[in-house]
Scaffold this motif. Sequence first.
Motif, PDB file in Angstrom:
ATOM      1  N   THR A 135      -2.292   4.633   7.600  1.00 44.84           N
ATOM      2  CA  THR A 135      -3.590   4.716   8.259  1.00 44.84           C
ATOM      3  C   THR A 135      -4.654   5.095   7.227  1.00 44.84           C
ATOM      4  O   THR A 135      -4.342   5.638   6.155  1.00 44.84           O
ATOM      5  N   PRO A 136      -5.924   4.816   7.515  1.00 41.54           N
ATOM      6  CA  PRO A 136      -6.983   5.242   6.585  1.00 41.54           C
ATOM      7  C   PRO A 136      -6.960   6.742   6.316  1.00 41.54           C
ATOM      8  O   PRO A 136      -7.270   7.186   5.204  1.00 41.54           O
ATOM      9  N   GLU A 137      -6.562   7.538   7.332  1.00 46.00           N
ATOM     10  CA  GLU A 137      -6.521   8.992   7.142  1.00 46.00           C
ATOM     11  C   GLU A 137      -5.478   9.386   6.107  1.00 46.00           C
ATOM     12  O   GLU A 137      -5.713  10.282   5.278  1.00 46.00           O
ATOM     13  N   VAL A 138      -4.306   8.709   6.128  1.00 46.07           N
ATOM     14  CA  VAL A 138      -3.266   9.000   5.141  1.00 46.07           C
ATOM     15  C   VAL A 138      -3.763   8.654   3.739  1.00 46.07           C
ATOM     16  O   VAL A 138      -3.632   9.446   2.796  1.00 46.07           O
ATOM     17  N   VAL A 139      -4.338   7.460   3.591  1.00 47.79           N
ATOM     18  CA  VAL A 139      -4.814   7.034   2.274  1.00 47.79           C
ATOM     19  C   VAL A 139      -5.917   7.964   1.779  1.00 47.79           C
ATOM     20  O   VAL A 139      -5.931   8.371   0.605  1.00 47.79           O
ATOM     21  N   ASP A 140      -6.836   8.341   2.671  1.00 43.46           N
ATOM     22  CA  ASP A 140      -7.919   9.246   2.286  1.00 43.46           C
ATOM     23  C   ASP A 140      -7.379  10.577   1.781  1.00 43.46           C
ATOM     24  O   ASP A 140      -7.857  11.112   0.771  1.00 43.46           O
ATOM     25  N   ARG A 141      -6.383  11.108   2.460  1.00 45.95           N
ATOM     26  CA  ARG A 141      -5.856  12.425   2.043  1.00 45.95           C
ATOM     27  C   ARG A 141      -5.099  12.323   0.726  1.00 45.95           C
ATOM     28  O   ARG A 141      -5.162  13.235  -0.109  1.00 45.95           O
ATOM     29  N   TYR A 142      -4.373  11.234   0.512  1.00 47.43           N
ATOM     30  CA  TYR A 142      -3.736  11.029  -0.789  1.00 47.43           C
ATOM     31  C   TYR A 142      -4.800  10.990  -1.884  1.00 47.43           C
ATOM     32  O   TYR A 142      -4.639  11.594  -2.953  1.00 47.43           O
ATOM     33  N   LEU A 178       0.822  -1.197   0.000  1.00 46.92           N
ATOM     34  CA  LEU A 178       0.000   0.000   0.000  1.00 46.92           C
ATOM     35  C   LEU A 178       0.861   1.254   0.000  1.00 46.92           C
ATOM     36  O   LEU A 178       0.564   2.224  -0.697  1.00 46.92           O
ATOM     37  N   GLY A 179       1.951   1.240   0.783  1.00 43.04           N
ATOM     38  CA  GLY A 179       2.864   2.378   0.775  1.00 43.04           C
ATOM     39  C   GLY A 179       3.441   2.625  -0.604  1.00 43.04           C
ATOM     40  O   GLY A 179       3.553   3.775  -1.050  1.00 43.04           O
ATOM     41  N   ASN A 180       3.774   1.547  -1.301  1.00 41.60           N
ATOM     42  CA  ASN A 180       4.305   1.683  -2.653  1.00 41.60           C
ATOM     43  C   ASN A 180       3.253   2.244  -3.596  1.00 41.60           C
ATOM     44  O   ASN A 180       3.568   3.071  -4.470  1.00 41.60           O
ATOM     45  N   GLN A 181       1.989   1.824  -3.423  1.00 41.62           N
ATOM     46  CA  GLN A 181       0.918   2.379  -4.253  1.00 41.62           C
ATOM     47  C   GLN A 181       0.749   3.878  -4.011  1.00 41.62           C
ATOM     48  O   GLN A 181       0.492   4.641  -4.941  1.00 41.62           O
ATOM     49  N   LEU A 182       0.898   4.303  -2.759  1.00 41.99           N
ATOM     50  CA  LEU A 182       0.838   5.729  -2.455  1.00 41.99           C
ATOM     51  C   LEU A 182       1.972   6.470  -3.161  1.00 41.99           C
ATOM     52  O   LEU A 182       1.767   7.548  -3.740  1.00 41.99           O
ATOM     53  N   VAL A 203       3.688   5.529  -5.883  1.00 43.83           N
ATOM     54  CA  VAL A 203       3.485   5.521  -7.334  1.00 43.83           C
ATOM     55  C   VAL A 203       2.430   6.552  -7.742  1.00 43.83           C
ATOM     56  O   VAL A 203       2.609   7.288  -8.723  1.00 43.83           O
ATOM     57  N   ALA A 204       1.338   6.624  -6.983  1.00 38.81           N
ATOM     58  CA  ALA A 204       0.279   7.587  -7.300  1.00 38.81           C
ATOM     59  C   ALA A 204       0.782   9.012  -7.158  1.00 38.81           C
ATOM     60  O   ALA A 204       0.466   9.889  -7.974  1.00 38.81           O
ATOM     61  N   ARG A 205       1.581   9.268  -6.116  1.00 37.30           N
ATOM     62  CA  ARG A 205       2.130  10.618  -5.915  1.00 37.30           C
ATOM     63  C   ARG A 205       3.038  11.010  -7.077  1.00 37.30           C
ATOM     64  O   ARG A 205       2.936  12.118  -7.629  1.00 37.30           O
ATOM     65  N   LYS A 206       3.933  10.105  -7.458  1.00 33.18           N
ATOM     66  CA  LYS A 206       4.870  10.423  -8.535  1.00 33.18           C
ATOM     67  C   LYS A 206       4.151  10.582  -9.874  1.00 33.18           C
ATOM     68  O   LYS A 206       4.532  11.434 -10.690  1.00 33.18           O
ATOM     69  N   ALA A 207       3.111   9.772 -10.080  1.00 32.82           N
ATOM     70  CA  ALA A 207       2.357   9.892 -11.334  1.00 32.82           C
ATOM     71  C   ALA A 207       1.700  11.264 -11.458  1.00 32.82           C
ATOM     72  O   ALA A 207       1.515  11.779 -12.559  1.00 32.82           O
ATOM     73  N   ALA A 208       1.356  11.862 -10.307  1.00 33.30           N
ATOM     74  CA  ALA A 208       0.751  13.201 -10.309  1.00 33.30           C
ATOM     75  C   ALA A 208       1.798  14.311 -10.359  1.00 33.30           C
ATOM     76  O   ALA A 208       1.444  15.488 -10.434  1.00 33.30           O
ATOM     77  N   GLY A 209       3.072  13.938 -10.287  1.00 30.79           N
ATOM     78  CA  GLY A 209       4.144  14.924 -10.380  1.00 30.79           C
ATOM     79  C   GLY A 209       4.448  15.660  -9.105  1.00 30.79           C
ATOM     80  O   GLY A 209       5.055  16.737  -9.139  1.00 30.79           O
ATOM     81  N   HIS A 210       4.063  15.101  -7.959  1.00 30.43           N
ATOM     82  CA  HIS A 210       4.303  15.756  -6.675  1.00 30.43           C
ATOM     83  C   HIS A 210       5.542  15.183  -5.989  1.00 30.43           C
ATOM     84  O   HIS A 210       5.731  13.957  -5.967  1.00 30.43           O
ATOM     85  N   SER A 211       6.353  16.056  -5.434  1.00 34.38           N
ATOM     86  CA  SER A 211       7.458  15.605  -4.592  1.00 34.38           C
ATOM     87  C   SER A 211       6.910  15.203  -3.231  1.00 34.38           C
ATOM     88  O   SER A 211       5.762  15.522  -2.876  1.00 34.38           O
ATOM     89  N   LEU A 212       7.738  14.523  -2.454  1.00 34.76           N
ATOM     90  CA  LEU A 212       7.301  14.128  -1.117  1.00 34.76           C
ATOM     91  C   LEU A 212       7.043  15.360  -0.259  1.00 34.76           C
ATOM     92  O   LEU A 212       6.091  15.394   0.542  1.00 34.76           O
TER      93      LEU A 212
END
Length: 383
Positions: free
Chosen positions: A56-63, A16-20, A22-31
Amino acid sequence: MEDHGRLPPSPPSADLGNQLRVARKAAGHSLATMAALTHFSKPYLGHVETGHRQPTPEVVDRYEQVLGVPIGVARDPVRTAHEWLCNSQPPAGRPPRTGRRLGTTQLCRLEARVIELRHRDDVVGSRELLPVVRAELDAVCRLADDAVYTDQHSIRLHTVIAELAQLVGWIASDAGYYRHAEQAYLTGAAAADTAGNRVLGGQLLSSLAYQITNIGNREDGLLIAKTAVAGAVDATPVARALLLERLAWAAARCHDPDTCRRALDAVDDAYDQRSPGISEPEWVYWLNRAEIDVMAARCHIQLGQPAAAEPLLTRALADYNPDHVREVGLYQTWLAEGYARTGNHDAARHTLDQIDTSAVDAGSVRLQRRIHAVNRLTTTGSH
């Protein structure tokens, strides 16, 4: 044990962390940018994305809210829809068990409560209503696990679960919690299957197709929308019109004008077959000619025919209940987009200025995204 509505298990934290990530990088956002947008610290998100901390669900929801994509859904919705289409078996009987007996009076209260909550969604914001409906769904799922009831009561109880899950999915999607919405729709489809209610199952999968069409893989959304229509063979006229509407929208999003137009024609044909002698499911109470015109207008805009949309939207909005602030706002964004795509940017901006944004303040990420998207059209002059 039967799947009464429990959400499927989450993927392992590293996956799940890796999916987060990958999704962030696909959107072009830095950490660092993601940390600022989600209001979590950069080191913490780094640990989450590398699997060293449990997401946590809160982290995934905000992503999901920031990126506008579902993340970490455990079940494949296309496979689930296909399995549903192929499964035409009646619901299996339940083995005997001991526990508190579920009676008719309690079932009637649960069914009335679903209707109450469904109508409340017309006027209450997602932020306030979502935890209420989630709690209701959890309570009924526990009841299904623990209580003793007849096979006939099982059908009614699982119908309640499916209808509550559909409502949870709809509200969660409006609030931008796409992963929770998808899980709720799949949970509801399983409950409808347990109840032997193919039309309600089609409604759940059709709702899921609508979300995927809007924020996920459009081709998957179109396939699921087609599956929902094909599988709900006993749908009443208005219920069938609703399933066909979502098929039309999915086709428009996939730039398939022929499928879209055939579906819109079928919507009209189905809706014209309604009759006082035909008992429709309560969950189609809101579908009327104005709503059908709105969907047709949206499809026209999506297919590059915005001029055809304006009279349909203007007429629908003229008589729309002003207390339904979110829907009025959403339909105004489509009217504004129609104006913008015909080059009338002054009318588009004027229409946007008329929108009551209190629904955004009450948690409608869907309306917020629509306003931002049309605002970009009016400022860039894109067609």
